[in-house]
Write an enzyme that holds these catalytic residues in place. Structure first.
Site, PDB file in Angstrom:
ATOM      1  N   GLY A   1       2.759   4.500   0.952  1.00 56.90           N
ATOM      2  CA  GLY A   1       3.271   5.137   2.161  1.00 56.90           C
ATOM      3  C   GLY A   1       3.699   4.213   3.293  1.00 56.90           C
ATOM      4  O   GLY A   1       4.063   4.674   4.377  1.00 56.90           O
ATOM      5  N   VAL A   2       3.703   2.880   3.064  1.00 57.19           N
ATOM      6  CA  VAL A   2       4.031   1.966   4.168  1.00 57.19           C
ATOM      7  C   VAL A   2       5.541   1.809   4.392  1.00 57.19           C
ATOM      8  O   VAL A   2       5.975   1.261   5.406  1.00 57.19           O
ATOM      9  CB  VAL A   2       3.405   0.561   3.960  1.00 57.19           C
ATOM     10  CG1 VAL A   2       1.890   0.623   3.996  1.00 57.19           C
ATOM     11  CG2 VAL A   2       3.896  -0.075   2.659  1.00 57.19           C
TER      12      VAL A   2
ATOM     13  N   LYS B   1       7.774   1.138   1.358  1.00 59.40           N
ATOM     14  CA  LYS B   1       8.330   0.307   0.268  1.00 59.40           C
ATOM     15  C   LYS B   1       9.690   0.829  -0.174  1.00 59.40           C
ATOM     16  O   LYS B   1      10.647   0.067  -0.296  1.00 59.40           O
ATOM     17  CB  LYS B   1       7.399   0.312  -0.961  1.00 59.40           C
ATOM     18  CG  LYS B   1       6.052  -0.305  -0.732  1.00 59.40           C
ATOM     19  CD  LYS B   1       5.192  -0.264  -1.987  1.00 59.40           C
ATOM     20  CE  LYS B   1       4.826   1.145  -2.428  1.00 59.40           C
ATOM     21  NZ  LYS B   1       4.005   1.894  -1.472  1.00 59.40           N
TER      22      LYS B   1
ATOM     23  N   LYS C   1       0.837  -1.214   0.000  1.00 61.35           N
ATOM     24  CA  LYS C   1       0.000   0.000   0.000  1.00 61.35           C
ATOM     25  C   LYS C   1       0.869   1.260   0.000  1.00 61.35           C
ATOM     26  O   LYS C   1       2.013   1.216   0.458  1.00 61.35           O
ATOM     27  CB  LYS C   1      -0.854  -0.059   1.277  1.00 61.35           C
ATOM     28  CG  LYS C   1      -1.981   0.928   1.372  1.00 61.35           C
ATOM     29  CD  LYS C   1      -2.800   0.617   2.620  1.00 61.35           C
ATOM     30  CE  LYS C   1      -3.688   1.779   3.009  1.00 61.35           C
ATOM     31  NZ  LYS C   1      -4.631   2.181   1.943  1.00 61.35           N
TER      32      LYS C   1
ATOM     33  N   ASP D   1       7.706   3.486  -9.615  1.00 59.04           N
ATOM     34  CA  ASP D   1       6.597   4.253  -9.043  1.00 59.04           C
ATOM     35  C   ASP D   1       6.598   5.624  -9.720  1.00 59.04           C
ATOM     36  O   ASP D   1       7.622   6.311  -9.711  1.00 59.04           O
ATOM     37  CB  ASP D   1       6.855   4.406  -7.535  1.00 59.04           C
ATOM     38  CG  ASP D   1       5.691   5.095  -6.825  1.00 59.04           C
ATOM     39  OD1 ASP D   1       4.863   5.709  -7.517  1.00 59.04           O
ATOM     40  OD2 ASP D   1       5.636   5.018  -5.592  1.00 59.04           O
TER      41      ASP D   1
ATOM     42  N   ASN E   1       6.235  -2.969   8.907  1.00 56.32           N
ATOM     43  CA  ASN E   1       7.092  -1.811   9.170  1.00 56.32           C
ATOM     44  C   ASN E   1       6.428  -0.880  10.188  1.00 56.32           C
ATOM     45  O   ASN E   1       5.215  -0.893  10.366  1.00 56.32           O
ATOM     46  CB  ASN E   1       7.331  -1.074   7.840  1.00 56.32           C
ATOM     47  CG  ASN E   1       8.413  -0.011   7.946  1.00 56.32           C
ATOM     48  OD1 ASN E   1       9.271  -0.075   8.828  1.00 56.32           O
ATOM     49  ND2 ASN E   1       8.377   0.959   7.064  1.00 56.32           N
TER      50      ASN E   1
HETATM   51  N1  LIG Z   1      10.499   2.178  10.163  1.00 55.15           N
HETATM   52  C1  LIG Z   1      10.307   3.461   9.959  1.00 55.15           C
HETATM   53  N2  LIG Z   1      10.396   4.351  10.992  1.00 55.15           N
HETATM   54  C2  LIG Z   1      10.207   5.662  10.788  1.00 55.15           C
HETATM   55  N3  LIG Z   1       9.912   6.211   9.593  1.00 55.15           N
HETATM   56  C3  LIG Z   1       9.810   5.400   8.536  1.00 55.15           C
HETATM   57  C4  LIG Z   1      10.012   3.987   8.653  1.00 55.15           C
HETATM   58  N4  LIG Z   1       9.845   3.440   7.413  1.00 55.15           N
HETATM   59  C5  LIG Z   1       9.565   4.443   6.574  1.00 55.15           C
HETATM   60  N5  LIG Z   1       9.534   5.620   7.235  1.00 55.15           N
HETATM   61  C6  LIG Z   1       9.237   6.935   6.675  1.00 55.15           C
HETATM   62  O1  LIG Z   1       7.918   6.912   6.136  1.00 55.15           O
HETATM   63  C7  LIG Z   1       7.844   7.727   4.966  1.00 55.15           C
HETATM   64  C8  LIG Z   1       7.303   6.919   3.796  1.00 55.15           C
HETATM   65  O2  LIG Z   1       8.259   5.916   3.492  1.00 55.15           O
HETATM   66  P1  LIG Z   1       8.516   5.411   1.998  1.00 55.15           P
HETATM   67  O3  LIG Z   1       8.677   6.548   1.061  1.00 55.15           O
HETATM   68  O4  LIG Z   1       9.596   4.402   2.096  1.00 55.15           O
HETATM   69  O5  LIG Z   1       7.102   4.714   1.713  1.00 55.15           O
HETATM   70  P2  LIG Z   1       6.504   4.169   0.331  1.00 55.15           P
HETATM   71  O6  LIG Z   1       5.640   3.004   0.672  1.00 55.15           O
HETATM   72  O7  LIG Z   1       7.587   3.938  -0.642  1.00 55.15           O
HETATM   73  O8  LIG Z   1       5.644   5.403  -0.140  1.00 55.15           O
HETATM   74  P3  LIG Z   1       4.921   5.621  -1.576  1.00 55.15           P
HETATM   75  O9  LIG Z   1       3.843   4.617  -1.689  1.00 55.15           O
HETATM   76  O10 LIG Z   1       4.397   7.031  -1.462  1.00 55.15           O
HETATM   77  O11 LIG Z   1       5.990   5.463  -2.622  1.00 55.15           O
HETATM   78  C9  LIG Z   1       9.245   8.275   4.730  1.00 55.15           C
HETATM   79  O12 LIG Z   1       9.309   9.561   5.290  1.00 55.15           O
HETATM   80  C10 LIG Z   1      10.142   7.311   5.504  1.00 55.15           C
HETATM   81  O13 LIG Z   1      11.336   7.922   5.976  1.00 55.15           O
END
Ligand SMILES: Nc1ncnc2c1ncn2[C@@H]1O[C@H](COP(=O)(O)OP(=O)(O)OP(=O)(O)O)[C@@H](O)[C@H]1O
Length: 390
Positions: A75-76, A78, A73, A102, A327
């Site tokens: 923002g989790v 990935k 999903k 993405d 996560n």
């Molecule tokens: N374990 C964690 N502890 C604290 N912050 C985290 C952790 N994992 C991810 N984050 C933070 O959460 C935010 C979203 O992370 P990330 O961009 O990796 O998600 P994503 O699933 O790739 O998002 P998107 O779907 O928008 O591409 C970032 O600011 C990242 O630094």
């Protein structure tokens, strides 16, 4: 009052403090004591699982090229997990390529380095070569659209109108071509972009990479990849019919007018090529010897439900999924504040949901803690990677 409540909070947030991670330290210390903590966040299989999945030692062991797709999903985490895996592979001797498909690329933000531009960009600060590639799905979509339009879009209708072949335009109506071209399924762009990358992977320039990590777009889009070869079959079929109709109409007119046949670029062949590339990508994803899809989630009911659906779809497509990263799990606490206590209750419920979910319970769960700073830059990604990939 708020200060009093917060003072009571003894949640031991993992000190990914800037000081530690920017200096590249990997030890974990408690904010309330300087003693290192023994992290409870480890690869573990759920009770009753007969064959625990391989750990990082196995992921890194083979020299044969391997592909890891991280999805889930929005923002989790990935990107953070994919980038941390790529850093870890590179630091264990594997020349690694990290690809983002993405459309909302965040590799540059995650590494705090400029990795944009749709080409291979070296990542600084790792031991073995690590390259990033942010592919442009929009561009792929435009190219597909242009090619399709050239074969049978509105251009065809205009051309035929000008040739006095209006009746053929009516015949085209039942092929619903306009609809087909205007309603490309969501995710088609990402799938096309991935298939373009896959063809590069066979080239000399990419031959050094032994680990390829994909940071994919949120859930639904990735799944489109599997339905695209069939979609292409349908669209190519329709386009071929149009081409045949056009060919017979134009050759009749040209022979009447005494014009020479012009050599035409063979666009349907281009689409066939694209379809073949996509089918190749789909086959590669289904090859459990080379490819693993890792689902990333967070402990909330919504994210867990979506992960379960994703797992169902991937299972139907015969894509190998072995581990689920949970996560941003709240770290242990001596005494929670009210906010943390509520949050922990929700998270506990979501983790129980995973353990009782028929799709997710059989996977190896990897819990990654919520850390107290944003994860940005190679040292921070190394820090996260050391907790997640064990
Ligand atoms: N374990 C964690 N502890 C604290 N912050 C985290 C952790 N994992 C991810 N984050 C933070 O959460 C935010 C979203 O992370 P990330 O961009 O990796 O998600 P994503 O699933 O790739 O998002 P998107 O779907 O928008 O591409 C970032 O600011 C990242 O630094």
């Amino acid at each position: 009052m708020a200060a009093m409540v917060l003072n009571k909070c003894r949640t031991q947030f993992y000190r990914a403090s800037l000081l530690h991670i920017t200096r590249g330290f990997t030890s974990v210390t408690s904010p309330i004591s300087t003693k290192p903590l023994t992290t409870p966040f480890q690869v573990r299989s759920i009770a009753g699982r007969a064959d625990p999945v391989s750990g990082f030692a196995d992921m890194v062991a083979e020299t044969q090229r391997k592909y890891y797709m991280l999805g889930g999903k929005g923002g989790v985490g990935k990107t953070s997990c994919a980038a941390s895996l790529a850093v870890k592979f590179a630091n264990h001797g594997h020349p690694t390529l990290l690809v983002s498909s993405d459309p909302a690329h965040s590799l540059s933000d995650s590494f705090a380095q400029d990795l944009a531009g749709g080409r291979l960009v070296p990542v600084e600060g790792v031991d073995s070569p690590l390259y990033a590639l942010e592919i442009n799905p929009e561009k792929a979509r435009e190219e597909f659209h242009t090619t399709s339009q050239k074969i049978g879009g509105s251009g065809v209708k205009d051309l035929m109108g000008s040739m006095g072949l209006g009746m053929l335009v009516d015949q085209l109506g039942d092929l619903k071509l306009g609809e087909l071209l205007d309603t490309l399924p969501p995710g088609v762009d990402e799938a096309i972009a991935i298939s373009e990358v896959m063809q590069f992977l066979d080239s000399q320039e990419y031959s050094m990479f032994t680990r390829i990590v994909f940071d994919t777009a949120p859930t639904g889009h990735t799944l489109r990849l599997f339905s695209l070869p069939d979609f292409m079959d349908t669209s190519i079929g329709k386009m071929m019919k149009i081409k045949q109709k056009l060919a017979s109409a134009t050759s009749t007119i040209k022979s009447v007018l005494g014009k020479r046949e012009e050599t035409q670029e063979n666009y349907p062949d281009k689409l066939k090529e694209l379809r073949e590339k996509m089918a190749k990508v789909r086959d590669l994803f289904r090859n459990s010897d080379t490819t693993e899809f890792v689902i990333v989630t967070i402990p909330t009911v919504m994210a867990v439900s979506e992960s379960s659906r994703l797992r169902t779809s991937l299972r139907k497509e015969n894509v190998s999924v072995q581990r689920l990263i949970i996560n941003q799990v709240l770290p242990p606490s001596a005494s929670d504040c009210k906010f943390c206590a509520m949050k922990r209750k929700d998270q506990t419920h979501a983790i129980e949901m995973i353990q009782n979910d028929p799709e997710l319970a059989s996977l190896t769960l990897v819990q990654a803690p919520l850390v107290d700073v944003e994860i940005r830059g190679v040292p921070a990604l190394k820090y996260l990677g050391d907790m997640v990939w064990r």
